[in-house]
Design an enzyme around this catalytic site. Structure first.
Site, PDB file in Angstrom:
ATOM      1  N   ASN A  43       0.841  -1.191   0.000  1.00 23.94           N
ATOM      2  CA  ASN A  43       0.000   0.000   0.000  1.00 23.94           C
ATOM      3  C   ASN A  43       0.884   1.250   0.000  1.00 23.94           C
ATOM      4  O   ASN A  43       1.988   1.264   0.544  1.00 23.94           O
ATOM      5  CB  ASN A  43      -0.995   0.002   1.164  1.00 23.94           C
ATOM      6  CG  ASN A  43      -0.379  -0.139   2.536  1.00 23.94           C
ATOM      7  OD1 ASN A  43       0.586  -0.877   2.735  1.00 23.94           O
ATOM      8  ND2 ASN A  43      -0.944   0.549   3.514  1.00 23.94           N
ATOM      9  N   CYS A  54      -4.139   0.723  -2.499  1.00 29.33           N
ATOM     10  CA  CYS A  54      -4.035  -0.514  -1.729  1.00 29.33           C
ATOM     11  C   CYS A  54      -2.989  -1.434  -2.360  1.00 29.33           C
ATOM     12  O   CYS A  54      -2.698  -1.337  -3.559  1.00 29.33           O
ATOM     13  CB  CYS A  54      -5.382  -1.234  -1.703  1.00 29.33           C
ATOM     14  SG  CYS A  54      -6.687  -0.321  -0.856  1.00 29.33           S
ATOM     15  N   GLU A  56      -3.300  -4.606  -3.017  1.00 27.92           N
ATOM     16  CA  GLU A  56      -3.924  -5.441  -4.041  1.00 27.92           C
ATOM     17  C   GLU A  56      -4.052  -4.683  -5.358  1.00 27.92           C
ATOM     18  O   GLU A  56      -3.808  -5.227  -6.432  1.00 27.92           O
ATOM     19  CB  GLU A  56      -5.321  -5.901  -3.593  1.00 27.92           C
ATOM     20  CG  GLU A  56      -5.335  -6.688  -2.301  1.00 27.92           C
ATOM     21  CD  GLU A  56      -5.565  -5.841  -1.062  1.00 27.92           C
ATOM     22  OE1 GLU A  56      -6.215  -6.337  -0.128  1.00 27.92           O
ATOM     23  OE2 GLU A  56      -5.097  -4.678  -1.007  1.00 27.92           O
ATOM     24  N   CYS A  87     -10.284  -4.904   1.085  1.00 28.42           N
ATOM     25  CA  CYS A  87     -11.401  -3.971   1.248  1.00 28.42           C
ATOM     26  C   CYS A  87     -12.415  -4.203   0.122  1.00 28.42           C
ATOM     27  O   CYS A  87     -12.147  -4.940  -0.838  1.00 28.42           O
ATOM     28  CB  CYS A  87     -10.894  -2.529   1.237  1.00 28.42           C
ATOM     29  SG  CYS A  87     -10.337  -1.930  -0.383  1.00 28.42           S
TER      30      CYS A  87
END
Length: 133
Positions: A43, A54, A56, A87
């Protein structure tokens, strides 16, 4: 070394490089693409918090830039007692490049804490096939 062990090592390195001066919550992510290539990210926050990115999201961007379009497995690593799962926004991003069988490993620095399929993590999801006419 197995793929998951390699992915965990890469996530540990990524989480160490996280730039999170505002939340103080480092996250690392590693994607195994359908091709077998691995892509890592962490992140990255900025002063316009929470307008960072983020882990991901960064790993997905690296995967796409690397020429892959399909997530086979993803490791998400964070600290704390509670599970650090993607999230909502990242779940949708993973869904864009994954499918119901995509494996999601929710981890801490010690290893895998929970393994789910994307279908288990995001039931009744909306994906690209919903737009097929």
């Amino acid at each position: 070394m197995s793929d998951i062990d390699t992915m965990l090592d890469m996530a540990r390195k990524a989480i160490e490089n996280a730039y999170c001066p505002y939340s103080k919550f480092p996250v690392g992510a590693v994607i195994k693409a359908e091709s077998g290539k691995l892509y890592a990210s962490c992140n990255v926050e900025n002063a316009a918090f929470p307008a960072g990115s983020c882990a991901e999201q960064g790993a997905i961007s690296a995967m796409v830039c690397g020429g892959d379009r399909k997530i086979k497995e993803i490791v998400v690593m964070g600290d704390g007692e509670a599970l650090v799962s993607p999230c909502g926004s990242c779940r949708q991003r993973i869904r864009e490049f994954g499918d119901e069988n995509t494996v999601v490993y929710i981890c801490d620095r010690k290893g895998v804490r929970k393994t789910l399929t994307l279908k288990e993590l995001l039931p009744y999801s909306f994906g690209p096939e919903n737009l097929d006419m």
